[in-house]
Write a protein that holds these residues in place. Structure first.
Motif, PDB file in Angstrom:
ATOM      1  N   LEU A  61      37.677  48.020 144.547  1.00 26.53           N
ATOM      2  CA  LEU A  61      37.991  48.390 143.262  1.00 26.53           C
ATOM      3  C   LEU A  61      38.962  49.458 142.203  1.00 26.53           C
ATOM      4  O   LEU A  61      38.499  50.589 142.704  1.00 26.53           O
ATOM      5  N   LEU A  62      39.501  49.090 142.113  1.00 22.38           N
ATOM      6  CA  LEU A  62      41.310  50.209 140.951  1.00 22.38           C
ATOM      7  C   LEU A  62      40.275  49.941 140.008  1.00 22.38           C
ATOM      8  O   LEU A  62      40.794  48.938 139.530  1.00 22.38           O
ATOM      9  N   CYS A  63      40.609  51.379 139.496  1.00 24.97           N
ATOM     10  CA  CYS A  63      39.870  51.422 138.093  1.00 24.97           C
ATOM     11  C   CYS A  63      41.114  52.635 137.924  1.00 24.97           C
ATOM     12  O   CYS A  63      41.948  53.164 138.262  1.00 24.97           O
ATOM     13  N   ASP A  64      41.601  52.052 136.084  1.00 24.76           N
ATOM     14  CA  ASP A  64      42.360  53.073 135.962  1.00 24.76           C
ATOM     15  C   ASP A  64      42.569  54.481 134.825  1.00 24.76           C
ATOM     16  O   ASP A  64      42.801  55.436 134.571  1.00 24.76           O
ATOM     17  N   MET A  65      40.508  54.525 135.424  1.00 25.58           N
ATOM     18  CA  MET A  65      39.903  55.449 134.881  1.00 25.58           C
ATOM     19  C   MET A  65      38.131  55.744 135.743  1.00 25.58           C
ATOM     20  O   MET A  65      38.793  54.869 136.995  1.00 25.58           O
ATOM     21  N   GLN A  66      38.653  57.419 135.672  1.00 26.78           N
ATOM     22  CA  GLN A  66      37.414  57.113 137.354  1.00 26.78           C
ATOM     23  C   GLN A  66      35.718  56.136 137.680  1.00 26.78           C
ATOM     24  O   GLN A  66      35.435  55.521 136.387  1.00 26.78           O
ATOM     25  N   CYS A  67      36.238  55.582 138.288  1.00 32.47           N
ATOM     26  CA  CYS A  67      35.303  54.099 138.658  1.00 32.47           C
ATOM     27  C   CYS A  67      33.391  54.747 139.028  1.00 32.47           C
ATOM     28  O   CYS A  67      33.357  54.149 139.689  1.00 32.47           O
ATOM     29  N   THR A  68      33.045  55.325 137.693  1.00 31.58           N
ATOM     30  CA  THR A  68      31.670  55.694 137.928  1.00 31.58           C
ATOM     31  C   THR A  68      30.657  54.307 138.279  1.00 31.58           C
ATOM     32  O   THR A  68      31.464  53.061 137.389  1.00 31.58           O
ATOM     33  N   LYS A  69      30.059  53.722 138.456  1.00 31.00           N
ATOM     34  CA  LYS A  69      28.723  52.929 138.347  1.00 31.00           C
ATOM     35  C   LYS A  69      28.824  52.321 136.899  1.00 31.00           C
ATOM     36  O   LYS A  69      29.003  51.491 136.910  1.00 31.00           O
ATOM     37  N   SER A  70      28.804  53.335 135.810  1.00 26.98           N
ATOM     38  CA  SER A  70      28.522  52.587 134.845  1.00 26.98           C
ATOM     39  C   SER A  70      30.125  51.700 134.037  1.00 26.98           C
ATOM     40  O   SER A  70      30.317  51.458 133.878  1.00 26.98           O
ATOM     41  N   GLU A 152      41.662  35.915 163.331  1.00 31.15           N
ATOM     42  CA  GLU A 152      41.779  37.466 162.677  1.00 31.15           C
ATOM     43  C   GLU A 152      40.468  37.949 161.734  1.00 31.15           C
ATOM     44  O   GLU A 152      39.940  39.160 161.748  1.00 31.15           O
ATOM     45  N   ALA A 153      40.041  36.776 161.409  1.00 29.96           N
ATOM     46  CA  ALA A 153      38.371  37.374 160.701  1.00 29.96           C
ATOM     47  C   ALA A 153      37.348  38.358 161.535  1.00 29.96           C
ATOM     48  O   ALA A 153      36.632  39.009 161.757  1.00 29.96           O
ATOM     49  N   GLU A 154      37.610  37.606 162.469  1.00 31.64           N
ATOM     50  CA  GLU A 154      36.178  38.584 164.155  1.00 31.64           C
ATOM     51  C   GLU A 154      37.008  39.693 164.008  1.00 31.64           C
ATOM     52  O   GLU A 154      36.171  40.662 164.378  1.00 31.64           O
ATOM     53  N   ARG A 155      39.033  39.577 163.725  1.00 36.57           N
ATOM     54  CA  ARG A 155      38.691  40.832 164.812  1.00 36.57           C
ATOM     55  C   ARG A 155      39.054  42.141 164.078  1.00 36.57           C
ATOM     56  O   ARG A 155      38.434  42.998 164.348  1.00 36.57           O
ATOM     57  N   VAL A 156      39.466  41.787 162.353  1.00 36.03           N
ATOM     58  CA  VAL A 156      39.843  42.314 162.010  1.00 36.03           C
ATOM     59  C   VAL A 156      39.326  42.983 160.262  1.00 36.03           C
ATOM     60  O   VAL A 156      39.407  43.349 159.431  1.00 36.03           O
ATOM     61  N   GLY A 157      38.808  41.144 160.135  1.00 40.66           N
ATOM     62  CA  GLY A 157      37.193  41.497 158.799  1.00 40.66           C
ATOM     63  C   GLY A 157      38.076  41.003 157.447  1.00 40.66           C
ATOM     64  O   GLY A 157      40.176  40.918 157.971  1.00 40.66           O
ATOM     65  N   PHE A 158      37.801  41.198 156.219  1.00 40.22           N
ATOM     66  CA  PHE A 158      38.255  40.695 155.320  1.00 40.22           C
ATOM     67  C   PHE A 158      38.742  42.452 154.855  1.00 40.22           C
ATOM     68  O   PHE A 158      37.691  42.490 154.574  1.00 40.22           O
ATOM     69  N   GLN A 159      39.797  42.617 154.023  1.00 42.29           N
ATOM     70  CA  GLN A 159      40.250  43.249 152.948  1.00 42.29           C
ATOM     71  C   GLN A 159      40.565  43.214 151.738  1.00 42.29           C
ATOM     72  O   GLN A 159      41.786  42.802 151.287  1.00 42.29           O
ATOM     73  N   LEU A 160      39.879  43.335 150.798  1.00 40.61           N
ATOM     74  CA  LEU A 160      39.738  42.736 149.508  1.00 40.61           C
ATOM     75  C   LEU A 160      40.246  44.364 148.811  1.00 40.61           C
ATOM     76  O   LEU A 160      39.501  44.884 148.532  1.00 40.61           O
ATOM     77  N   THR A 161      40.517  43.364 147.242  1.00 40.66           N
ATOM     78  CA  THR A 161      41.163  44.545 146.641  1.00 40.66           C
ATOM     79  C   THR A 161      41.168  43.777 144.943  1.00 40.66           C
ATOM     80  O   THR A 161      42.237  42.810 145.709  1.00 40.66           O
ATOM     81  N   LEU A 162      40.615  44.727 144.213  1.00 43.60           N
ATOM     82  CA  LEU A 162      41.075  43.978 143.047  1.00 43.60           C
ATOM     83  C   LEU A 162      41.072  45.258 141.684  1.00 43.60           C
ATOM     84  O   LEU A 162      40.334  46.207 142.227  1.00 43.60           O
ATOM     85  N   GLY A 163      41.683  44.619 140.818  1.00 39.14           N
ATOM     86  CA  GLY A 163      41.838  45.390 139.717  1.00 39.14           C
ATOM     87  C   GLY A 163      43.919  46.262 139.481  1.00 39.14           C
ATOM     88  O   GLY A 163      44.288  45.883 140.866  1.00 39.14           O
ATOM     89  N   GLY A 164      43.585  47.622 138.755  1.00 43.25           N
ATOM     90  CA  GLY A 164      44.586  47.728 139.263  1.00 43.25           C
ATOM     91  C   GLY A 164      45.941  47.938 137.983  1.00 43.25           C
ATOM     92  O   GLY A 164      46.180  47.108 137.288  1.00 43.25           O
TER      93      GLY A 164
END
Length: 164
Positions: A61-70, A152-164
């Motif tokens: 998860l990409l944030c333009d400010m610190q991704c604290t829990k809140s 491919e899913a079994e070998r390398v899995g899923f790499q998801l990216t959100l935000g930015g």
């Protein structure tokens, strides 16, 4: 005229000879070996074609400010993405075959990459039934499903990216 009585009598049949017994035993042993081989072949086919596998992945998860829990829980529409959020895995027909949760590594700090704060979650689907391809869905219903072929899913899995 005298009739001579047949004094020769036919001897009683002899008990089964040893070679016949050996042949019967050999036939039985061969039949048993064939049956065991057939059962082993069926088990091998069943276990290798309908077995299970493991599929894993990450969500950054990409944030333009610190991704604290809140900040991450509710930041720019990401309230559905936090530790414990549901992740589902579907097969090629769209049927859900597994469900799990997003997890943060305890003590892991949010990182800065290329000026963006990155908060990383992991997920694992253990014992997934075999399929031709898998799709993964995380978060609310507005988010799509990412598809990969099974290898491919079994070998390398899923790499998801959100935000930015």
């Amino acid at each position: 005229m005298t009739i001579e009585a047949n004094t020769e009598q036919t001897p009683p049949p002899e008990p089964t000879s040893q070679p016949v017994r050996r042949r019967r035993r050999l036939v039985f042993v061969v039949a048993a070996a064939v049956a065991v081989a057939a059962v082993a072949a069926v088990l091998t086919i069943v276990l290798t074609t309908s077995g299970t596998t493991s599929v894993n992945g990450t969500l950054s998860l990409l944030c333009d400010m610190q991704c604290t829990k809140s900040a991450a829980d509710g930041y720019d529409g990401y309230s559905d993405l936090s530790d414990g959020s549901q992740v589902t895995l579907v097969n090629e027909s769209g049927r859900v075959v597994a469900a799990t949760e997003l997890h943060r590594t305890p003590g892991e700090q949010t990182k800065i990459v290329d000026g963006m704060w990155v908060r990383t979650f992991t997920f694992t689907f253990p014992d997934v039934p075999s399929a031709d391809r898998y799709g993964v869905h995380v978060g609310n219903n507005n988010r799509g499903t990412l598809w990969k072929d099974a290898d491919e899913a079994e070998r390398v899995g899923f790499q998801l990216t959100l935000g930015g």
